[in-house]
Design a protein around this motif. Structure first.
Motif, PDB file in Angstrom:
ATOM      1  N   ARG A 154       7.116   5.913   5.283  1.00 16.93           N
ATOM      2  CA  ARG A 154       5.742   5.431   5.319  1.00 16.93           C
ATOM      3  C   ARG A 154       5.370   4.610   4.092  1.00 16.93           C
ATOM      4  NH1 ARG A 154       2.130   8.270   8.830  1.00 16.93           N
ATOM      5  NH2 ARG A 154       3.193   9.783  10.147  1.00 16.93           N
ATOM      6  N   GLY A 155       6.254   4.591   3.084  1.00 15.61           N
ATOM      7  CA  GLY A 155       5.958   3.855   1.857  1.00 15.61           C
ATOM      8  C   GLY A 155       4.935   4.551   0.988  1.00 15.61           C
ATOM      9  N   TRP A 156       4.819   5.882   1.141  1.00 18.70           N
ATOM     10  CA  TRP A 156       3.848   6.646   0.369  1.00 18.70           C
ATOM     11  C   TRP A 156       4.478   7.200  -0.890  1.00 18.70           C
ATOM     12  CZ3 TRP A 156       1.578  10.068   4.877  1.00 18.70           C
ATOM     13  CH2 TRP A 156       0.809   9.247   5.718  1.00 18.70           C
ATOM     14  N   LEU A 157       3.674   7.270  -1.951  1.00 20.21           N
ATOM     15  CA  LEU A 157       4.107   7.959  -3.158  1.00 20.21           C
ATOM     16  C   LEU A 157       3.873   9.462  -2.984  1.00 20.21           C
ATOM     17  CD1 LEU A 157       2.668   5.583  -5.918  1.00 20.21           C
ATOM     18  CD2 LEU A 157       5.014   5.738  -5.120  1.00 20.21           C
ATOM     19  N   PRO A 158       4.681  10.295  -3.657  1.00 22.09           N
ATOM     20  CA  PRO A 158       4.534  11.753  -3.486  1.00 22.09           C
ATOM     21  C   PRO A 158       3.341  12.319  -4.250  1.00 22.09           C
ATOM     22  CG  PRO A 158       6.283  11.286  -5.030  1.00 22.09           C
ATOM     23  CD  PRO A 158       5.844   9.965  -4.486  1.00 22.09           C
ATOM     24  N   ARG A 159       2.169  11.767  -4.015  1.00 24.62           N
ATOM     25  CA  ARG A 159       0.916  12.249  -4.601  1.00 24.62           C
ATOM     26  C   ARG A 159      -0.236  11.622  -3.826  1.00 24.62           C
ATOM     27  NH1 ARG A 159      -1.070   7.616  -5.169  1.00 24.62           N
ATOM     28  NH2 ARG A 159      -0.448   6.131  -6.758  1.00 24.62           N
ATOM     29  N   ILE A 160      -1.423  12.145  -4.044  1.00 26.12           N
ATOM     30  CA  ILE A 160      -2.607  11.578  -3.393  1.00 26.12           C
ATOM     31  C   ILE A 160      -3.466  10.913  -4.475  1.00 26.12           C
ATOM     32  CG2 ILE A 160      -4.762  12.105  -2.199  1.00 26.12           C
ATOM     33  CD1 ILE A 160      -3.348  14.210  -0.641  1.00 26.12           C
ATOM     34  N   ALA A 161      -3.630   9.639  -4.362  1.00 24.11           N
ATOM     35  CA  ALA A 161      -4.430   8.891  -5.344  1.00 24.11           C
ATOM     36  C   ALA A 161      -5.878   9.335  -5.253  1.00 24.11           C
ATOM     37  CB  ALA A 161      -4.305   7.385  -5.091  1.00 24.11           C
ATOM     38  N   GLY A 162      -6.492   9.523  -6.425  1.00 24.07           N
ATOM     39  CA  GLY A 162      -7.913   9.874  -6.462  1.00 24.07           C
ATOM     40  C   GLY A 162      -8.214  11.218  -5.867  1.00 24.07           C
ATOM     41  N   ARG A 163      -7.257  12.167  -5.967  1.00 23.82           N
ATOM     42  CA  ARG A 163      -7.479  13.488  -5.370  1.00 23.82           C
ATOM     43  C   ARG A 163      -8.759  14.136  -5.917  1.00 23.82           C
ATOM     44  NH1 ARG A 163      -4.545  17.615  -2.883  1.00 23.82           N
ATOM     45  NH2 ARG A 163      -2.563  16.516  -3.025  1.00 23.82           N
TER      46      ARG A 163
ATOM     47  N   ILE B  35       0.857  -1.181   0.000  1.00 21.74           N
ATOM     48  CA  ILE B  35       0.000   0.000   0.000  1.00 21.74           C
ATOM     49  C   ILE B  35       0.893   1.231   0.000  1.00 21.74           C
ATOM     50  CG2 ILE B  35      -1.773   1.274   1.261  1.00 21.74           C
ATOM     51  CD1 ILE B  35      -2.788  -1.355   2.362  1.00 21.74           C
ATOM     52  N   THR B  36       0.747   2.064  -1.015  1.00 17.02           N
ATOM     53  CA  THR B  36       1.627   3.227  -1.191  1.00 17.02           C
ATOM     54  C   THR B  36       0.935   4.538  -0.846  1.00 17.02           C
ATOM     55  OG1 THR B  36       1.020   3.322  -3.540  1.00 17.02           O
ATOM     56  CG2 THR B  36       2.989   2.063  -2.958  1.00 17.02           C
ATOM     57  N   GLY B  37      -0.092   4.486  -0.035  1.00 11.45           N
ATOM     58  CA  GLY B  37      -0.801   5.695   0.367  1.00 11.45           C
ATOM     59  C   GLY B  37      -1.447   5.520   1.722  1.00 11.45           C
ATOM     60  N   PRO B  38      -2.148   6.540   2.204  1.00 10.79           N
ATOM     61  CA  PRO B  38      -2.771   6.475   3.531  1.00 10.79           C
ATOM     62  C   PRO B  38      -3.887   5.441   3.591  1.00 10.79           C
ATOM     63  CG  PRO B  38      -3.488   8.440   2.343  1.00 10.79           C
ATOM     64  CD  PRO B  38      -2.405   7.832   1.525  1.00 10.79           C
ATOM     65  N   ILE B  39      -4.058   4.861   4.792  1.00 12.26           N
ATOM     66  CA  ILE B  39      -5.097   3.849   4.974  1.00 12.26           C
ATOM     67  C   ILE B  39      -6.222   4.351   5.871  1.00 12.26           C
ATOM     68  CG2 ILE B  39      -3.485   1.953   4.598  1.00 12.26           C
ATOM     69  CD1 ILE B  39      -3.439   1.531   7.630  1.00 12.26           C
ATOM     70  N   ASN B  40      -6.092   5.571   6.395  1.00 14.30           N
ATOM     71  CA  ASN B  40      -7.176   6.182   7.160  1.00 14.30           C
ATOM     72  C   ASN B  40      -7.116   7.691   6.939  1.00 14.30           C
ATOM     73  OD1 ASN B  40      -5.295   7.331   9.120  1.00 14.30           O
ATOM     74  ND2 ASN B  40      -5.145   5.257   9.964  1.00 14.30           N
TER      75      ASN B  40
ATOM     76  N   GLU C  70      10.196  11.213   4.990  1.00 12.04           N
ATOM     77  CA  GLU C  70       8.944  10.842   5.657  1.00 12.04           C
ATOM     78  C   GLU C  70       8.063  10.018   4.726  1.00 12.04           C
ATOM     79  OE1 GLU C  70       5.951  10.970   8.777  1.00 12.04           O
ATOM     80  OE2 GLU C  70       8.135  11.210   8.688  1.00 12.04           O
ATOM     81  N   LEU C  71       7.984  10.426   3.462  1.00 11.43           N
ATOM     82  CA  LEU C  71       7.204   9.661   2.491  1.00 11.43           C
ATOM     83  C   LEU C  71       7.789   8.264   2.312  1.00 11.43           C
ATOM     84  CD1 LEU C  71       6.586  12.389  -0.251  1.00 11.43           C
ATOM     85  CD2 LEU C  71       4.935  11.521   1.401  1.00 11.43           C
ATOM     86  N   GLU C  72       9.123   8.197   2.215  1.00 14.45           N
ATOM     87  CA  GLU C  72       9.772   6.892   2.009  1.00 14.45           C
ATOM     88  C   GLU C  72       9.574   5.991   3.214  1.00 14.45           C
ATOM     89  OE1 GLU C  72      14.193   5.064   0.903  1.00 14.45           O
ATOM     90  OE2 GLU C  72      13.909   7.213   1.148  1.00 14.45           O
TER      91      GLU C  72
END
Length: 234
Positions: free
Chosen positions: A222-231, A154-159, A218-220
């Motif tokens: 958390r394993g997040w990509l530098p964007r918000i999916a479905g913005r 999962i490369t984005g927030p979960i909550n 911080e993004l790395e």
């Protein structure tokens, strides 16, 4: 009173003196004593697990190494199985079969989670919009099934708490990136006009890049990509 019975400086009462041939600290060093006392109070299950994780030296040919007791026992059992021990062979095969079954169950659970999110997200997102609620998370664009490792990633927030955290990080990151680009453009323009940037100006750019790296780290982490999916959907 006899001289040997006198009590005073450096002459404690005989009842509290160390007995000849007896250690004044029968439990050993304080560290070892604490360890022994801790092990004596541990439940049996915890004691077994703690000992199984302890390190032991092993030798493979001319090479020496240190592994956990658990790994050493597994290696020893496998060696006995190869040497012909039917009991060790059965135990090894049973253990391998159970491990493979657990691994298969984990892979199926990851894949079912991935398929469920991909298949049902549109209906869930519409239901949230109709009720005036934020979109469900994680977003399917952030959910990936790795067919090489069979793991769910999962490369984005979960909550929604993480969602707002990501928004703030990306907002600040965008500001710093814009500022860095502006400063670099100024430096290039000054160089073209024969008026090079001062060291303090370059130090300012370096500080900005340092702050930007904090956001990227911080993004790395958390394993997040530098964007918000479905913005746009949000």
């Amino acid at each position: 009173m006899a001289d040997e019975d006198k009590v005073g400086y450096r002459r404690p009462p005989k009842s509290s003196q160390f007995k000849k041939g007896q250690s004044g600290n029968p439990l050993g060093s304080s560290r070892k004593a604490r360890m022994r006392q801790r092990q004596q109070t541990l439940p049996l299950g915890e004691l077994v697990l703690e000992n199984s994780r302890g390190l032991v030296p092993i030798r493979e040919g001319d090479r020496r190494s240190t592994v956990s007791l658990k790994e050493a026992l597994i290696r020893r059992e496998a060696a006995l199985a190869i040497q012909g021990s039917r009991l060790a062979l059965k135990s090894c095969l049973d253990r391998i079969d159970k491990a493979e079954q657990r691994e298969l169950a984990e892979v199926l659970a990851h894949y079912e989670t991935y398929r469920d999110i991909q298949a049902h997200y549109p209906a869930k997102a519409k239901a949230c919009r109709d009720r005036g609620l934020p979109p469900p998370l994680p977003h399917p664009d952030d959910v990936h099934f790795d067919y090489s490792t069979y793991k769910l990633k999962i490369t984005g927030p979960i909550n929604h708490e993480q969602f707002h955290r990501l928004e703030k990080i990306l907002e600040a990151r965008e500001i710093f990136m814009t500022k860095i680009a502006e400063q670099r453009a100024d430096a290039e323009e000054c160089a073209r006009q024969g008026c090079p940037y001062s060291p303090s100006d370059f130090d300012f750019i370096n500080r900005l890049e340092g702050y930007l790296k904090i956001f990227d780290d911080e993004l790395e982490k958390r394993g997040w990509l530098p964007r918000i999916a479905g913005r746009k959907e949000a």
